[in-house]
Motif scaffolding. Structure first.
Motif, PDB file in Angstrom:
ATOM      1  N   GLN A 129       7.573   2.014   3.840  1.00 23.15           N
ATOM      2  CA  GLN A 129       6.543   1.300   3.078  1.00 23.15           C
ATOM      3  C   GLN A 129       7.004  -0.096   2.665  1.00 23.15           C
ATOM      4  O   GLN A 129       6.183  -0.961   2.363  1.00 23.15           O
ATOM      5  N   THR A 130       8.328  -0.309   2.624  1.00 20.38           N
ATOM      6  CA  THR A 130       8.882  -1.613   2.291  1.00 20.38           C
ATOM      7  C   THR A 130       9.993  -1.962   3.277  1.00 20.38           C
ATOM      8  O   THR A 130      10.506  -1.092   3.985  1.00 20.38           O
TER       9      THR A 130
ATOM     10  N   THR B  16       1.193  -1.994  -2.885  1.00 22.22           N
ATOM     11  CA  THR B  16       0.047  -1.141  -2.586  1.00 22.22           C
ATOM     12  C   THR B  16       0.102   0.048  -3.538  1.00 22.22           C
ATOM     13  O   THR B  16       1.042   0.190  -4.335  1.00 22.22           O
TER      14      THR B  16
ATOM     15  N   ALA C 255       2.457  -1.099   4.710  1.00 20.76           N
ATOM     16  CA  ALA C 255       2.961   0.224   4.314  1.00 20.76           C
ATOM     17  C   ALA C 255       3.606   0.989   5.462  1.00 20.76           C
ATOM     18  O   ALA C 255       4.149   2.068   5.262  1.00 20.76           O
TER      19      ALA C 255
ATOM     20  N   GLY D  60       0.568   2.997  -2.532  1.00 16.36           N
ATOM     21  CA  GLY D  60       1.266   4.063  -1.831  1.00 16.36           C
ATOM     22  C   GLY D  60       0.411   4.709  -0.758  1.00 16.36           C
ATOM     23  O   GLY D  60      -0.719   4.286  -0.480  1.00 16.36           O
TER      24      GLY D  60
ATOM     25  N   ASP E 137       4.610   3.377  -3.388  1.00 16.95           N
ATOM     26  CA  ASP E 137       5.171   2.187  -2.762  1.00 16.95           C
ATOM     27  C   ASP E 137       6.203   1.594  -3.723  1.00 16.95           C
ATOM     28  O   ASP E 137       5.846   1.128  -4.802  1.00 16.95           O
TER      29      ASP E 137
ATOM     30  N   GLU F 275      -4.260   4.769   2.599  1.00 18.17           N
ATOM     31  CA  GLU F 275      -3.968   3.914   1.455  1.00 18.17           C
ATOM     32  C   GLU F 275      -5.013   4.265   0.393  1.00 18.17           C
ATOM     33  O   GLU F 275      -6.171   4.516   0.730  1.00 18.17           O
TER      34      GLU F 275
END
Length: 291
Positions: free
Chosen positions: A49-50, A225, A121, A227, A220, A179
């Motif tokens: 996600q990152t 976001t 994400a 998550g 996240d 999302e």
């Protein structure tokens, strides 16, 4: 053949995830599963996600600790086990790799994810080098397994090449979800498209398809976001696209499916798609786009 699917929600505690996985694998084996399939990157949270270099610490060599851990389980239970690991091949070279363990605990083969997404994400290109092992089924005591991974499931070429190489079934460890800002109708369209595409692979190739997804909400870490809510819905379809079993979209579940591999032969006799392929006219498939 009896197949077990483990649909699981993970936490940040890898040791807890491993214990839960072992418990669920054992439950599948107790219900007669000869082949058990785990979801994508099942040891940890979905870390893509990152973009965070510290996450590379999760990667491990193959063979390594996870292949030893799951190999011991496979040997004890006398099952074929499909795992999904973050492979450290060398410094700066990492892969999203499925490893298949034989009933004696040995490594039957591995597949490195070929199609790597790069979307909000799902920043997988930051972490994973594209696979270089091609589309080759893995020979096991449970049959020739055409193992692919998540984003690969949208590409008919990948499924077809596995089938042409003699795969008895297609297997997709997966991590896909919504999302949280997606509206309900958009969520349904996305999930329907995911199921339809894989049922289409089953029909077009006359093969069963096993798809195992994560479930649950994962935040996240960057807070950019809200998550991802992984939509579960793990399923198995037969060679005519018929749904054999389906999990829920919001609960952890172990699914058991009975697959008749001989049925694929009969389906291919009545729908001889391989016979009628115009291989003399397919050369342009190797081009990016026909201008």
């Amino acid at each position: 053949m009896t197949v077990g699917l483990v649909q699981q929600q993970n936490s940040a505690d890898t040791s807890d995830n491993l214990k839960k996985l072992e418990h669920n694998i054992r439950q599948c084996a107790q219900q007669g599963a000869e082949l058990v399939v785990l979801q994508e990157l099942h040891n940890s949270l979905y870390f893509c996600q990152t973009e965070d270099t510290s996450q590379f610490d999760l990667a491990e060599p193959i063979p390594g600790p996870s292949t030893e851990y799951f190999g011991n389980i496979a040997r004890e239970l006398s099952i074929v086990l499909v795992t999904s690991l973050f492979e450290r091949r060398a410094a700066g070279i990492y892969h999203n790799t499925a490893v298949v363990l034989e009933k004696d605990g040995s490594i039957a083969g591995k597949y490195r994810k070929m199609h790597i997404p790069d979307d909000p994400a799902y920043y997988e290109k930051f972490y994973f080098t594209p696979g270089d092992l091609g589309f080759n089924p893995i020979e096991t005591s449970a049959g020739k397994l055409g193992v692919l991974i998540c984003w690969d499931q949208w590409y008919p070429e990948a499924a077809r090449l596995m089938a042409l190489a003699g795969a008895d079934l297609l297997i997709y460890p997966t991590a896909i979800g919504w999302e949280s800002t997606d509206l309900a109708d958009e969520q349904q369209r996305q999930q329907d498209a995911w199921v339809i595409s894989q049922r289409g692979h089953a029909v077009a190739n006359g093969l069963p398809v096993v798809s195992v997804n994560r479930v649950g909400h994962e935040t996240d870490p960057s807070e950019q976001t809200n998550g991802i809510r992984f939509w579960g819905h793990s399923f198995v379809t037969g060679p005519q696209g018929e749904i054999l079993v389906t999990a829920s979209s919001d609960k952890e579940e172990n699914l058991i499916a009975e697959i008749d591999l001989a049925h694929s032969e009969n389906v291919r006799r009545i729908w001889p798609f391989f016979r009628d392929r115009r291989i003399d006219a397919f050369g342009d498939l190797t081009k990016r786009f026909r201008d």
